[in-house]
Scaffold this motif. Structure first.
Motif, PDB file in Angstrom:
ATOM      1  N   GLU A 120       1.089   0.624  11.398  1.00 55.66           N
ATOM      2  CA  GLU A 120       1.203  -0.015  10.085  1.00 55.66           C
ATOM      3  C   GLU A 120       2.565  -0.678   9.910  1.00 55.66           C
ATOM      4  O   GLU A 120       2.694  -1.685   9.211  1.00 55.66           O
ATOM      5  CB  GLU A 120       0.971   1.020   8.989  1.00 55.66           C
ATOM      6  CG  GLU A 120       0.812   0.434   7.598  1.00 55.66           C
ATOM      7  CD  GLU A 120      -0.393  -0.485   7.476  1.00 55.66           C
ATOM      8  OE1 GLU A 120      -0.315  -1.461   6.712  1.00 55.66           O
ATOM      9  OE2 GLU A 120      -1.414  -0.235   8.156  1.00 55.66           O
ATOM     10  N   ARG A 175       2.679  -4.371  10.466  1.00 60.40           N
ATOM     11  CA  ARG A 175       1.923  -5.268   9.603  1.00 60.40           C
ATOM     12  C   ARG A 175       2.743  -5.691   8.395  1.00 60.40           C
ATOM     13  O   ARG A 175       3.503  -4.910   7.839  1.00 60.40           O
ATOM     14  CB  ARG A 175       0.622  -4.597   9.147  1.00 60.40           C
ATOM     15  CG  ARG A 175      -0.271  -4.168  10.314  1.00 60.40           C
ATOM     16  CD  ARG A 175      -1.610  -3.645   9.833  1.00 60.40           C
ATOM     17  NE  ARG A 175      -2.441  -3.252  10.954  1.00 60.40           N
ATOM     18  CZ  ARG A 175      -2.773  -2.004  11.246  1.00 60.40           C
ATOM     19  NH1 ARG A 175      -2.343  -1.015  10.485  1.00 60.40           N
ATOM     20  NH2 ARG A 175      -3.537  -1.734  12.292  1.00 60.40           N
ATOM     21  N   ASN A 176       2.556  -6.915   7.980  1.00 59.73           N
ATOM     22  CA  ASN A 176       3.277  -7.445   6.823  1.00 59.73           C
ATOM     23  C   ASN A 176       2.546  -7.059   5.545  1.00 59.73           C
ATOM     24  O   ASN A 176       1.976  -7.896   4.842  1.00 59.73           O
ATOM     25  CB  ASN A 176       3.430  -8.961   6.947  1.00 59.73           C
ATOM     26  CG  ASN A 176       4.319  -9.531   5.849  1.00 59.73           C
ATOM     27  OD1 ASN A 176       5.166  -8.826   5.323  1.00 59.73           O
ATOM     28  ND2 ASN A 176       4.105 -10.789   5.506  1.00 59.73           N
ATOM     29  N   THR A 177       2.562  -5.774   5.262  1.00 55.11           N
ATOM     30  CA  THR A 177       1.944  -5.252   4.052  1.00 55.11           C
ATOM     31  C   THR A 177       2.964  -4.381   3.329  1.00 55.11           C
ATOM     32  O   THR A 177       4.001  -4.027   3.892  1.00 55.11           O
ATOM     33  CB  THR A 177       0.702  -4.403   4.383  1.00 55.11           C
ATOM     34  OG1 THR A 177       1.128  -3.247   5.132  1.00 55.11           O
ATOM     35  CG2 THR A 177      -0.307  -5.194   5.215  1.00 55.11           C
ATOM     36  N   ASP A 186      -2.272   3.988  -3.411  1.00 55.22           N
ATOM     37  CA  ASP A 186      -0.907   3.546  -3.138  1.00 55.22           C
ATOM     38  C   ASP A 186       0.111   4.607  -3.549  1.00 55.22           C
ATOM     39  O   ASP A 186       1.140   4.788  -2.885  1.00 55.22           O
ATOM     40  CB  ASP A 186      -0.609   2.238  -3.879  1.00 55.22           C
ATOM     41  CG  ASP A 186      -1.279   1.039  -3.226  1.00 55.22           C
ATOM     42  OD1 ASP A 186      -1.731   1.167  -2.066  1.00 55.22           O
ATOM     43  OD2 ASP A 186      -1.374  -0.015  -3.882  1.00 55.22           O
ATOM     44  N   HIS A 199      -5.822   1.946   5.350  1.00 52.45           N
ATOM     45  CA  HIS A 199      -6.721   1.014   4.682  1.00 52.45           C
ATOM     46  C   HIS A 199      -8.173   1.471   4.742  1.00 52.45           C
ATOM     47  O   HIS A 199      -8.965   1.160   3.860  1.00 52.45           O
ATOM     48  CB  HIS A 199      -6.570  -0.384   5.299  1.00 52.45           C
ATOM     49  CG  HIS A 199      -5.162  -0.892   5.234  1.00 52.45           C
ATOM     50  ND1 HIS A 199      -4.557  -1.264   4.056  1.00 52.45           N
ATOM     51  CD2 HIS A 199      -4.222  -1.065   6.208  1.00 52.45           C
ATOM     52  CE1 HIS A 199      -3.311  -1.653   4.297  1.00 52.45           C
ATOM     53  NE2 HIS A 199      -3.087  -1.541   5.598  1.00 52.45           N
TER      54      HIS A 199
END
Length: 204
Positions: free
Chosen positions: A117, A120-122, A60, A34
């Protein structure tokens, strides 16, 4: 989906893609998925934004390409467990190969970032969590196979053993980034001792 330059030969295309992905790995290792910007990736790759976007339309897309490489790398690493020899030795060889692959002094921090990462809820976190789930499934299947051949005590809790193995791997991954003088291969006899204990019936 990347946009391919019309006149570029496949070999040149792959070289440019590799240049961008190598630069991105360095940037993500330094600043995180990020924190790193496309401008930083362009600067590291020594390419203009216009040139870079011809290969990857977004950050992305770059992350997805790296995730795919990690998936292929994980599959190759897991293939070591299908070789010859006792199960404990095969699992340890796989672990050492994983640690060696993550040892690069410039991009080794990327694996730590991937581990973080994954929590994480990404979209990024979910992609890498899927890869970890695949690896976890492969290790679990190998241990279950060891039970059928008599190499593994059927009294062990397979899921707990796999969790301990992941904990050892993740801990060593970070520790070896700091203890640069230690080679993963030097840890092999100690890891084998731990593995042989884990595959036996647990003490009450």
């Amino acid at each position: 989906m990347s946009v391919l330059p019309e006149a570029e030969a496949p070999s040149g295309l792959e070289a440019r893609r590799r240049q961008i992905l190598n630069a991105a790995r360095l940037c993500f290792s330094r600043w995180g998925f990020h924190g790193a910007s496309m401008g930083q990736i362009c600067a590291e790759a020594r390419m203009s934004p216009g040139a870079l976007y011809r290969y990857f339309p977004s950050k992305d897309a770059i992350i997805e390409a790296i995730a795919n490489e990690e998936r292929l790398g994980a599959q190759a690493c897991m293939a070591e467990m299908e070789g010859e020899g006792p199960l404990a030795e095969r699992i340890v060889r796989t672990c050492v190969s994983y640690l060696e692959a993550a040892r690069d002094p410039e991009t080794g921090g990327l694996m730590v970032e991937i581990c973080s990462e994954s929590l994480r809820n990404t979209a990024v976190g979910q992609r890498f969590a899927e890869i970890e789930a695949t690896v976890r499934g492969a290790i679990r299947a190998a241990i279950m196979g060891g039970m059928r051949t008599g190499e593994v005590d059927p009294a062990i809790d397979v899921d707990k053993v796999v969790t301990i193995l992941f904990g050892l791997g993740d801990g060593l991954l970070m520790r070896l980034q700091m203890d640069r003088h230690v080679r993963p291969a030097e840890l092999q006899p100690y890891l084998l001792r731990i593995m042989n204990v884990l595959l036996k019936e647990p003490a009450q």
